[in-house]
Design a protein around this motif. Sequence first.
Motif, PDB file in Angstrom:
ATOM      1  N   GLN A 198       0.891  -1.221  -0.046  1.00 46.99           N
ATOM      2  CA  GLN A 198       0.020  -0.008   0.021  1.00 46.99           C
ATOM      3  C   GLN A 198       0.871   1.234   0.046  1.00 46.99           C
ATOM      4  N   VAL A 199       0.331   2.320  -0.798  1.00 45.40           N
ATOM      5  CA  VAL A 199       1.442   3.645  -0.787  1.00 45.40           C
ATOM      6  C   VAL A 199       1.160   4.022   0.591  1.00 45.40           C
ATOM      7  N   ALA A 200       2.342   4.396   1.291  1.00 46.91           N
ATOM      8  CA  ALA A 200       2.222   4.713   2.629  1.00 46.91           C
ATOM      9  C   ALA A 200       2.803   6.104   2.746  1.00 46.91           C
ATOM     10  N   GLY A 201       3.495   6.626   1.720  1.00 45.45           N
ATOM     11  CA  GLY A 201       4.271   8.254   1.651  1.00 45.45           C
ATOM     12  C   GLY A 201       4.750   8.512   0.178  1.00 45.45           C
ATOM     13  N   ALA A 202       5.100   9.479   0.117  1.00 43.63           N
ATOM     14  CA  ALA A 202       5.737  10.098  -1.294  1.00 43.63           C
ATOM     15  C   ALA A 202       6.420  11.451  -0.920  1.00 43.63           C
ATOM     16  N   VAL A 203       7.378  11.683  -1.807  1.00 46.70           N
ATOM     17  CA  VAL A 203       8.151  13.029  -2.149  1.00 46.70           C
ATOM     18  C   VAL A 203       8.492  13.231  -3.456  1.00 46.70           C
ATOM     19  N   LEU A 204       8.554  14.606  -3.716  1.00 48.03           N
ATOM     20  CA  LEU A 204       8.940  14.982  -5.207  1.00 48.03           C
ATOM     21  C   LEU A 204      10.563  15.682  -4.847  1.00 48.03           C
ATOM     22  N   LEU A 205      11.295  15.016  -5.649  1.00 47.85           N
ATOM     23  CA  LEU A 205      12.919  15.313  -5.559  1.00 47.85           C
ATOM     24  C   LEU A 205      13.173  16.146  -6.870  1.00 47.85           C
ATOM     25  N   ARG A 206      13.639  17.140  -6.691  1.00 44.95           N
ATOM     26  CA  ARG A 206      14.115  18.133  -7.708  1.00 44.95           C
ATOM     27  C   ARG A 206      15.623  18.668  -7.455  1.00 44.95           C
ATOM     28  N   ILE A 207      16.420  18.652  -8.600  1.00 45.08           N
ATOM     29  CA  ILE A 207      17.609  19.287  -8.582  1.00 45.08           C
ATOM     30  C   ILE A 207      17.425  20.667  -8.905  1.00 45.08           C
ATOM     31  N   THR A 208      18.143  21.553  -7.960  1.00 48.74           N
ATOM     32  CA  THR A 208      18.027  23.096  -8.188  1.00 48.74           C
ATOM     33  C   THR A 208      19.033  23.632  -7.502  1.00 48.74           C
ATOM     34  N   THR A 209      19.136  24.887  -7.205  1.00 49.43           N
ATOM     35  CA  THR A 209      20.012  25.559  -6.357  1.00 49.43           C
ATOM     36  C   THR A 209      19.739  25.982  -5.004  1.00 49.43           C
ATOM     37  N   LEU A 210      20.545  26.291  -4.023  1.00 51.56           N
ATOM     38  CA  LEU A 210      20.192  26.594  -2.736  1.00 51.56           C
ATOM     39  C   LEU A 210      19.225  27.585  -2.629  1.00 51.56           C
ATOM     40  N   SER A 211      19.472  28.714  -3.521  1.00 52.19           N
ATOM     41  CA  SER A 211      18.521  29.869  -3.658  1.00 52.19           C
ATOM     42  C   SER A 211      18.700  30.476  -4.911  1.00 52.19           C
ATOM     43  N   PRO A 212      18.201  31.384  -5.573  1.00 50.85           N
ATOM     44  CA  PRO A 212      18.321  32.152  -6.754  1.00 50.85           C
ATOM     45  C   PRO A 212      19.588  32.972  -6.742  1.00 50.85           C
ATOM     46  N   LEU A 213      19.934  33.283  -5.417  1.00 49.26           N
ATOM     47  CA  LEU A 213      21.202  33.861  -5.175  1.00 49.26           C
ATOM     48  C   LEU A 213      22.418  32.955  -5.042  1.00 49.26           C
ATOM     49  N   ASN A 214      22.193  31.794  -4.177  1.00 52.32           N
ATOM     50  CA  ASN A 214      23.230  30.884  -4.082  1.00 52.32           C
ATOM     51  C   ASN A 214      23.210  29.741  -4.981  1.00 52.32           C
TER      52      ASN A 214
END
Length: 194
Positions: free
Chosen positions: A62-78
């Motif tokens: 049974q589906v118990a949990g989920a997460v969306l993972l995304r590669i990006t930067t720490l912030s638009p400035l960093n």
Amino acid sequence: MSRYSLTTRTATREDAPLLAELWSDAVRKADRAEQVADIELVVKSAVASPEQRVVVVDYDGQVAGAVLLRITTLSPLNLEPCVQSIHPRVLDQFRRRGVGRALMEAATTFAEENGILHVVTAVPHSSRDANRFMARLGLAPVVMYRVAPTALVRNRLSPQRTGLGAETSRSRVLAARRSALRRRVPLEDRATEA
């Protein structure tokens, strides 16, 4: 002690209705069919992109949990790259069974596979358990992310005026109150307050 099966997999389009329920507080306010369609689009985009992944944890099938993972930067400035673990959620009946740990393990593995040094997540500020769990994993608070409707912020920044004389009238009332307050406080007391 009973044995259980905990498996991690990539989400499919068929998972969208349950994911829409799991992330109901995070998706846009719309009718249920539109929310499911939004999640289907997110899953489809993640499958097509090497920089995204929707991970589902199954507990005894049974589906118990989920997460969306995304590669990006720490912030638009960093511009340091990071893996964002977006809305890691566990269904209530599966809490304290290792599902959250499996979701964060998936985020860490995704970061390692891509040579990324940082994992970032956001949990509701009101969720004490989620915040304590993330702290135990070594994730420290960095910022408070605040959201409000644009119209509300505009109203608070520049309240609607009922006419040109409204501001002048308000200024006069405030000046009169300050004068009355000064008259009530004896001169000696004002000198000691300063």
